[in-house]
Design a protein around this motif. Structure first.
Motif, mmCIF file in Angstrom:
data_model
loop_
_atom_site.group_PDB
_atom_site.id
_atom_site.type_symbol
_atom_site.label_atom_id
_atom_site.label_comp_id
_atom_site.label_asym_id
_atom_site.label_seq_id
_atom_site.Cartn_x
_atom_site.Cartn_y
_atom_site.Cartn_z
ATOM 1 N N THR A 206 -1.106 1.266 5.261
ATOM 2 C CA THR A 206 -0.600 2.814 5.212
ATOM 3 C C THR A 206 -1.801 3.551 6.671
ATOM 4 O O THR A 206 -2.693 3.192 6.642
ATOM 5 N N GLU B 204 0.748 -0.875 -0.185
ATOM 6 C CA GLU B 204 0.248 -0.303 -0.496
ATOM 7 C C GLU B 204 0.357 1.709 0.021
ATOM 8 O O GLU B 204 1.851 1.766 0.610
ATOM 9 N N LEU C 78 -5.427 6.277 -1.922
ATOM 10 C CA LEU C 78 -4.961 5.386 -1.120
ATOM 11 C C LEU C 78 -4.599 4.234 -3.049
ATOM 12 O O LEU C 78 -5.022 4.242 -3.612
ATOM 13 N N CYS D 33 -2.591 0.232 -4.170
ATOM 14 C CA CYS D 33 -2.530 -1.300 -3.835
ATOM 15 C C CYS D 33 -1.613 -2.088 -4.621
ATOM 16 O O CYS D 33 -2.448 -2.361 -5.914
ATOM 17 N N GLY E 47 -0.934 6.801 2.313
ATOM 18 C CA GLY E 47 -1.446 7.145 3.524
ATOM 19 C C GLY E 47 -0.588 8.421 3.524
ATOM 20 O O GLY E 47 0.676 8.810 2.744
ATOM 21 N N TRP F 194 -10.445 -3.423 0.269
ATOM 22 C CA TRP F 194 -9.660 -1.978 1.744
ATOM 23 C C TRP F 194 -10.197 -2.106 3.109
ATOM 24 O O TRP F 194 -11.601 -1.988 3.414
ATOM 25 N N TYR G 248 -4.818 1.492 6.677
ATOM 26 C CA TYR G 248 -6.012 0.964 5.883
ATOM 27 C C TYR G 248 -4.467 -0.374 5.633
ATOM 28 O O TYR G 248 -3.375 0.352 5.307
#
Length: 125
Positions: A119, A6, A20, A22, A9, A36, A94
């Motif tokens: 994150t 991730e 965000l 990933c 953040g 998420w 997260y």
């Protein structure tokens, strides 16, 4: 080795936005749901949003509806979470997650098999 990483953040003020990302590596998740989740201090890890394999179905928790948008780019093996109108109560770590079971849209923590390291998102009032 499968990895979910991730990024995006940070510390923002209430009302601001964050995106965000990933990125998955080690295998393709183009047939699998991605999700998420978030975990605030002293609380359980709860789902925020999930998206099915081709992006035509999604799920949002009530607190995320209308403010957050989940999307994916299968060519990049990446899932995103656009978060607008952030509130202090959105403060949490997260986590990105991937489901090994192809074709479904899981909304429970136990539906997901791979997890990122998380994150931190901090929203100040």
């Amino acid at each position: 080795q499968v990895q979910l990483v991730e990024s995006g953040g940070g510390l923002v003020q209430a009302g601001e936005s964050l995106r965000l990302s990933c990125a998955a590596s080690g295998r393709s998740f183009h047939t699998n749901a991605m999700g998420w989740f978030r975990q605030a201090p002293g609380k359980e890890r709860d789902i925020v949003a999930a998206i099915n394999w081709n992006g035509n179905r999604s799920f949002y928790t009530d607190s995320a509806k209308g403010r957050f948008t989940i999307s994916r780019d299968n060519a990049k093996n990446t899932v995103y979470l656009q978060m607008n109108s952030l509130k202090p109560e959105d403060t949490a770590v997260y986590y990105c997650a991937a489901d090994l079971y192809a074709g479904r849209l899981g909304v429970r923590r136990q539906d997901y098999d791979y997890w990122g390291q998380g994150t931190q998102v901090t929203v100040s009032s």
